[in-house]
Write a protein that holds these residues in place. Structure first.
Motif, PDB file in Angstrom:
ATOM      1  N   PHE A 100       0.842  -1.198   0.000  1.00  0.00           N
ATOM      2  CA  PHE A 100       0.000   0.000   0.000  1.00  0.00           C
ATOM      3  C   PHE A 100       0.882   1.254   0.000  1.00  0.00           C
ATOM      4  CE2 PHE A 100      -2.688   3.086   2.422  1.00  0.00           C
ATOM      5  CZ  PHE A 100      -3.756   3.162   1.539  1.00  0.00           C
ATOM      6  N   LEU A 101       1.917   1.240   0.832  1.00  0.00           N
ATOM      7  CA  LEU A 101       2.839   2.370   0.884  1.00  0.00           C
ATOM      8  C   LEU A 101       3.590   2.532  -0.435  1.00  0.00           C
ATOM      9  CD1 LEU A 101       4.281   1.955   4.485  1.00  0.00           C
ATOM     10  CD2 LEU A 101       2.800   3.805   3.677  1.00  0.00           C
ATOM     11  N   LEU A 124      -0.705   8.359  -4.560  1.00  0.00           N
ATOM     12  CA  LEU A 124      -1.590   7.235  -4.294  1.00  0.00           C
ATOM     13  C   LEU A 124      -2.859   7.331  -5.134  1.00  0.00           C
ATOM     14  CD1 LEU A 124      -2.064   4.678  -2.548  1.00  0.00           C
ATOM     15  CD2 LEU A 124      -3.326   6.143  -0.961  1.00  0.00           C
ATOM     16  N   ASN A 125      -2.873   6.660  -6.270  1.00  0.00           N
ATOM     17  CA  ASN A 125      -4.085   6.567  -7.087  1.00  0.00           C
ATOM     18  C   ASN A 125      -4.932   5.436  -6.503  1.00  0.00           C
ATOM     19  OD1 ASN A 125      -4.772   5.475 -10.504  1.00  0.00           O
ATOM     20  ND2 ASN A 125      -6.081   6.540  -9.038  1.00  0.00           N
ATOM     21  N   ILE A 126      -5.856   5.802  -5.629  1.00  0.00           N
ATOM     22  CA  ILE A 126      -6.540   4.804  -4.821  1.00  0.00           C
ATOM     23  C   ILE A 126      -7.813   4.260  -5.460  1.00  0.00           C
ATOM     24  CG2 ILE A 126      -7.905   6.458  -3.450  1.00  0.00           C
ATOM     25  CD1 ILE A 126      -7.140   4.647  -0.982  1.00  0.00           C
ATOM     26  N   THR A 127      -8.448   5.047  -6.320  1.00  0.00           N
ATOM     27  CA  THR A 127      -9.654   4.579  -6.990  1.00  0.00           C
ATOM     28  C   THR A 127      -9.875   5.429  -8.234  1.00  0.00           C
ATOM     29  OG1 THR A 127     -11.983   3.934  -6.656  1.00  0.00           O
ATOM     30  CG2 THR A 127     -11.288   6.042  -5.705  1.00  0.00           C
ATOM     31  N   LEU A 174      -6.912  -1.719  -8.803  1.00  0.00           N
ATOM     32  CA  LEU A 174      -6.351  -2.754  -7.936  1.00  0.00           C
ATOM     33  C   LEU A 174      -6.672  -2.478  -6.474  1.00  0.00           C
ATOM     34  CD1 LEU A 174      -2.889  -3.024  -9.707  1.00  0.00           C
ATOM     35  CD2 LEU A 174      -4.641  -4.796  -9.713  1.00  0.00           C
ATOM     36  N   LEU A 175      -6.401  -1.252  -6.027  1.00  0.00           N
ATOM     37  CA  LEU A 175      -6.650  -0.920  -4.621  1.00  0.00           C
ATOM     38  C   LEU A 175      -8.136  -0.943  -4.294  1.00  0.00           C
ATOM     39  CD1 LEU A 175      -4.051   1.921  -3.965  1.00  0.00           C
ATOM     40  CD2 LEU A 175      -4.081  -0.367  -2.984  1.00  0.00           C
ATOM     41  N   THR A 176      -8.972  -0.469  -5.207  1.00  0.00           N
ATOM     42  CA  THR A 176     -10.407  -0.486  -4.956  1.00  0.00           C
ATOM     43  C   THR A 176     -10.906  -1.906  -4.735  1.00  0.00           C
ATOM     44  OG1 THR A 176     -10.799   1.522  -6.236  1.00  0.00           O
ATOM     45  CG2 THR A 176     -12.683   0.084  -5.894  1.00  0.00           C
ATOM     46  N   SER A 189       1.209   7.323   3.245  1.00  0.00           N
ATOM     47  CA  SER A 189       1.602   7.247   4.655  1.00  0.00           C
ATOM     48  C   SER A 189       0.662   7.999   5.604  1.00  0.00           C
ATOM     49  CB  SER A 189       3.051   7.724   4.838  1.00  0.00           C
ATOM     50  OG  SER A 189       3.267   8.959   4.208  1.00  0.00           O
ATOM     51  N   PRO A 190       0.189   9.218   5.298  1.00  0.00           N
ATOM     52  CA  PRO A 190      -0.744   9.864   6.232  1.00  0.00           C
ATOM     53  C   PRO A 190      -2.046   9.076   6.390  1.00  0.00           C
ATOM     54  CG  PRO A 190       0.157  11.468   4.691  1.00  0.00           C
ATOM     55  CD  PRO A 190       0.513  10.118   4.169  1.00  0.00           C
ATOM     56  N   LEU A 191      -2.542   8.526   5.286  1.00  0.00           N
ATOM     57  CA  LEU A 191      -3.762   7.728   5.327  1.00  0.00           C
ATOM     58  C   LEU A 191      -3.546   6.472   6.154  1.00  0.00           C
ATOM     59  CD1 LEU A 191      -6.646   7.110   4.365  1.00  0.00           C
ATOM     60  CD2 LEU A 191      -5.663   6.189   2.253  1.00  0.00           C
ATOM     61  N   LEU A 192      -2.423   5.808   5.968  1.00  0.00           N
ATOM     62  CA  LEU A 192      -2.148   4.577   6.713  1.00  0.00           C
ATOM     63  C   LEU A 192      -1.995   4.857   8.205  1.00  0.00           C
ATOM     64  CD1 LEU A 192      -1.581   1.556   6.796  1.00  0.00           C
ATOM     65  CD2 LEU A 192       0.835   2.063   6.315  1.00  0.00           C
TER      66      LEU A 192
END
Length: 362
Positions: free
Chosen positions: A26-27, A34-37, A341-343, A90-93
């Motif tokens: 994730f990091l 971070l392209n999260i969705t 992938l992350l979604t 990192s801030p999100l984690l």
């Protein structure tokens, strides 16, 4: 995500991670943003019908709401991709781990799960443990230095489809003259596979071809489909021939640069694979690429293969081991980069966590 959903449902939850620190992949995904969705995410992009209800229950709107709940606002880029304003993972984690800790979730580090002893979970060098429900989120088999080494497949032998690299570069045996172009981005070029032209940027490297424009084509190319390049996708064959015919005294390279606006790496690729035909225009419109297969599994961003869908029920519980659920990349699905992938990992984690909690409370 499974732990968060189960804890919210009132369960006492423990996480066992065999790495010294959690969420390393994730990091890494957030190292350059971070392209999260992705907004407007179509579940069909996964070509995996079982994922549809999970993405429907936890898609882009839910991911953004979840991030906001952790104090991380997000924005939609010009291509529909969604990033946290902070850009990094990192801030999100940190906020996520703090919330899990506040919910009583206990994190065990450097503890590797090895299988079962009857109904008890077994761990390397640790006592066996028994729980009312278990969620396995063991990852695929790429980037083993980040934790996903695929070793879990031995404990589920007979229920696992062979791993294959996804979102990966492809090997090319280059001539020496290509060395100076290693690292160059190939732009304004079409990638032709099975008669269809795709647009996207990719990179020439010492190992072959790689990059975001190539990665969505991995399943087709991995299956043996041929690749060709259209170096002038916005120009038809007749116009290219006309431009080539007005060469004058310029060298061929200079003429290709001036008349067709081909850049140095495109000209180098044409020289590498186009030969010296009398009529160069067809090569410019369809330049065959002699790929030698995908790069090794451990270099892939993600993997195809894993726990087969016929081994789990609609709640992601293993059919042969009631009370054990699976989530994330260890399931047999694949998707291109771009937040997909992350979604899917978050969505399957939420789905498995909810059904595991329901099972544990029976």
């Amino acid at each position: 995500m499974a732990a968060e959903v189960a804890a919210r449902a009132g369960c006492t939850v423990e996480i066992f991670d065999h790495m010294p620190s959690p969420a390393r992949k994730f990091l890494m995904a957030g190292k350059s943003g971070l392209n999260i969705t992705a907004e407007g995410l179509d579940p069909d992009v996964y070509a995996c019908p079982p994922l549809r209800p999970m993405i429907g229950a936890f898609g882009a709107p839910e991911v953004r709401e979840w991030m906001a709940g952790l104090g991380q606002s997000s924005f939609e880029g010009s291509t529909g991709r969604v990033f946290p304003v902070a850009m990094k993972a990192s801030p999100l984690l940190r906020a996520w781990l703090a919330r899990l800790d506040g919910a009583g979730v206990r994190l065990h580090r450097r503890v590797r799960w090895t299988g079962w002893n009857g109904t008890a979970l077994t761990f390397a060098g640790e006592p066996d443990a028994t729980f009312d429900a278990t969620v396995l989120a063991m990852g695929g088999a790429s980037w083993r230095r980040l934790g996903s080494d695929g070793a879990w497949a031995a404990a589920l032998a007979g229920h696992v489809a062979a791993f294959a690299p996804s979102n990966v570069g492809f090997r090319v045996d280059w001539s020496d003259h290509m060395t100076r172009h290693f690292g160059a981005a190939v732009k304004n070029t079409g990638l032709i596979v099975n008669g269809r032209t795709y647009r996207g940027e990719f990179t020439v490297s010492a190992r072959g071809l790689e990059g975001g424009g190539l990665y969505p084509l991995t399943p087709l190319l991995r299956g043996g489909a041929a690749l060709a390049l259209d170096l002038k996708p916005d120009m038809d064959l007749a116009r290219i021939r006309d431009c080539l015919a007005r060469r004058g005294r310029d060298s061929l390279s200079n003429h290709l640069r001036k008349a067709l606006r081909l850049d140095p790496v495109q000209i180098a690729l044409l020289r590498e694979w186009g030969g010296a035909p009398d009529d160069l225009a067809p090569c410019i419109k369809r330049l065959p690429v002699p790929l030698l297969g995908p790069r090794p599994l451990d270099e892939a961003i993600s993997t195809a293969g894993g726990l087969r869908w016929d081994a789990v029920d609609e709640g992601l519980m293993l059919k042969h081991r009631p009370g054990t659920f699976a989530a994330g990349e260890m399931l047999d699905w694949e998707a291109p980069t771009g937040g997909y992938l992350l979604t899917a990992c978050l969505a399957t984690g939420a789905w498995a966590g909810r059904h595991a909690a329901d099972y544990a409370r029976r």
